[in-house]
Design a protein around this motif. Structure first.
Motif, PDB file in Angstrom:
ATOM      1  N   TRP A  81      -3.009   2.998   3.570  1.00 11.48           N
ATOM      2  CA  TRP A  81      -4.101   2.346   2.846  1.00 11.48           C
ATOM      3  C   TRP A  81      -3.471   1.332   1.894  1.00 11.48           C
TER       4      TRP A  81
ATOM      5  N   ILE B 200      -5.947  10.766   3.176  1.00 14.54           N
ATOM      6  CA  ILE B 200      -5.743   9.710   2.187  1.00 14.54           C
ATOM      7  C   ILE B 200      -5.315  10.353   0.883  1.00 14.54           C
TER       8      ILE B 200
ATOM      9  N   GLY C 150       0.817  -1.206   0.000  1.00 18.43           N
ATOM     10  CA  GLY C 150       0.000   0.000   0.000  1.00 18.43           C
ATOM     11  C   GLY C 150       0.846   1.250   0.000  1.00 18.43           C
TER      12      GLY C 150
ATOM     13  N   GLY D 297      -8.567   1.057  12.352  1.00 14.98           N
ATOM     14  CA  GLY D 297      -9.074   1.339  11.014  1.00 14.98           C
ATOM     15  C   GLY D 297     -10.207   0.423  10.614  1.00 14.98           C
TER      16      GLY D 297
ATOM     17  N   LEU E 119      -1.047   7.404   8.161  1.00  9.44           N
ATOM     18  CA  LEU E 119      -2.088   6.497   7.706  1.00  9.44           C
ATOM     19  C   LEU E 119      -1.529   5.574   6.633  1.00  9.44           C
TER      20      LEU E 119
ATOM     21  N   GLU F 237      -8.001  -2.164   3.066  1.00  9.46           N
ATOM     22  CA  GLU F 237      -8.183  -1.492   4.343  1.00  9.46           C
ATOM     23  C   GLU F 237      -7.501  -0.129   4.392  1.00  9.46           C
ATOM     24  N   ILE F 238      -7.987   0.690   5.312  1.00  9.06           N
ATOM     25  CA  ILE F 238      -7.408   1.995   5.621  1.00  9.06           C
ATOM     26  C   ILE F 238      -7.187   2.034   7.121  1.00  9.06           C
TER      27      ILE F 238
END
Length: 287
Positions: free
Chosen positions: A271, A45, A31, A186, A269, A202-203
């Motif tokens: 993702w 994001i 990711g 998350g 973060l 997923e995030i």
């Protein structure tokens, strides 16, 4: 007879261990990470493809399925993050023009909850899920050595200072590795296909105990001063030279304080997707 009995017992124990191991999943993740700090863009994001400057997160994971809807997961990942004021929307950040990169290696233990049964034996299944846990991570931590020395003459000899500011100063940078704690949490969605394969999207956010992942809030311990002893042996000038050194130290340290030092810690973060393989009998239906 005794040897045969031991052989049968060994086979039975092996089979029993295999069936107990059928709750397990192993896999990989891929990711992009995104740092939310005091330098650069603050989007939660974002997708970025910029050659060698493309953020990337790669990792391995192990999952232990407690039952059809609950799992424990261990993650180990490498995250390359970039931060650049030129990509920010705030005018003061664009004018500041600071940028950099950091390497984050994270190990975390997560609890996952699935809204639908997905850990049973079935060819196809899917479910949204949430996760939370605790992690530790390492990251780069810059160190700066401030060197003070006499000025050299053309012939290589040292020139005695004529006033309190008549000496040289230079900065040498090095990097160490620092360990900190994160709280990951998350959401995601997972698909099972062909019985044994699972693909998850997923995030996840990571709240950290660190406010310097973008090197914007350096502490005093990130700086050391190396003073040529001859500078402090200049008679009446010694005290004024020490005052000038203290002033330069203060100015240099302040120039590295570009963030909100005491207001908030940094986040990052991640993702992406993860692909895992599971095998054998599902866990029990107990909750």
């Amino acid at each position: 007879m005794k040897n045969k009995f031991l052989l049968v017992l060994l086979i039975f124990m092996s089979l029993n261990a295999w069936t107990n191991a059928q709750r397990h999943e192993i896999g990989i993740s891929l990711g992009q990470p995104n740092l939310i700090a005091d330098i650069g863009k603050t989007n939660f994001i974002q997708f970025k493809a910029d050659g060698a400057n493309t953020p990337i997160s790669i990792g391995m994971l192990y999952r232990y399925n407690l039952n059809n809807r609950q799992s424990l997961r261990f993650n180990l990942s490498y995250n390359k993050v970039f931060f650049d004021d030129n990509e920010a929307s705030e005018g003061y950040r664009i004018d500041r023009k600071l940028s950099g990169t950091n390497d984050i290696i994270e190990a975390s233990l997560l609890f996952e909850y699935y809204f639908f049964d997905i850990n049973n034996i079935q060819k196809f299944a899917s479910s949204p899920y949430i996760f939370a846990g605790l992690g530790v991570f390492t990251h780069k931590n810059p160190k700066y050595a401030i060197n003070y020395q006499l000025i050299k003459n053309a012939d290589g000899t040292y020139k005695p200072p004529m006033n309190s500011s008549d000496f040289e100063s230079s900065i040498e940078k090095s990097t160490s590795t620092k360990l900190d704690v994160s709280i990951p949490f998350g959401i995601g969605y997972k698909f099972k296909f062909n019985y044994n394969w699972l693909l998850g999207f997923e995030i996840g956010a990571r709240y950290t105990t660190q406010n310097n992942l973008d090197y914007s809030n350096l502490a005093d311990k990130n700086f050391t001063s190396n003073i040529d002893p001859r500078l402090l042996q200049q008679g009446n000038l010694s005290s004024s030279i020490q005052e000038e050194i203290n002033k330069r130290n203060s100015d240099i340290k302040e120039s590295y304080q570009t963030g909100n030092t005491f207001k908030s810690n940094d986040w990052y973060l991640v993702w992406g997707v993860n692909l895992t393989y599971t095998f054998g009998r599902p866990p029990c239906l107990c909750n």
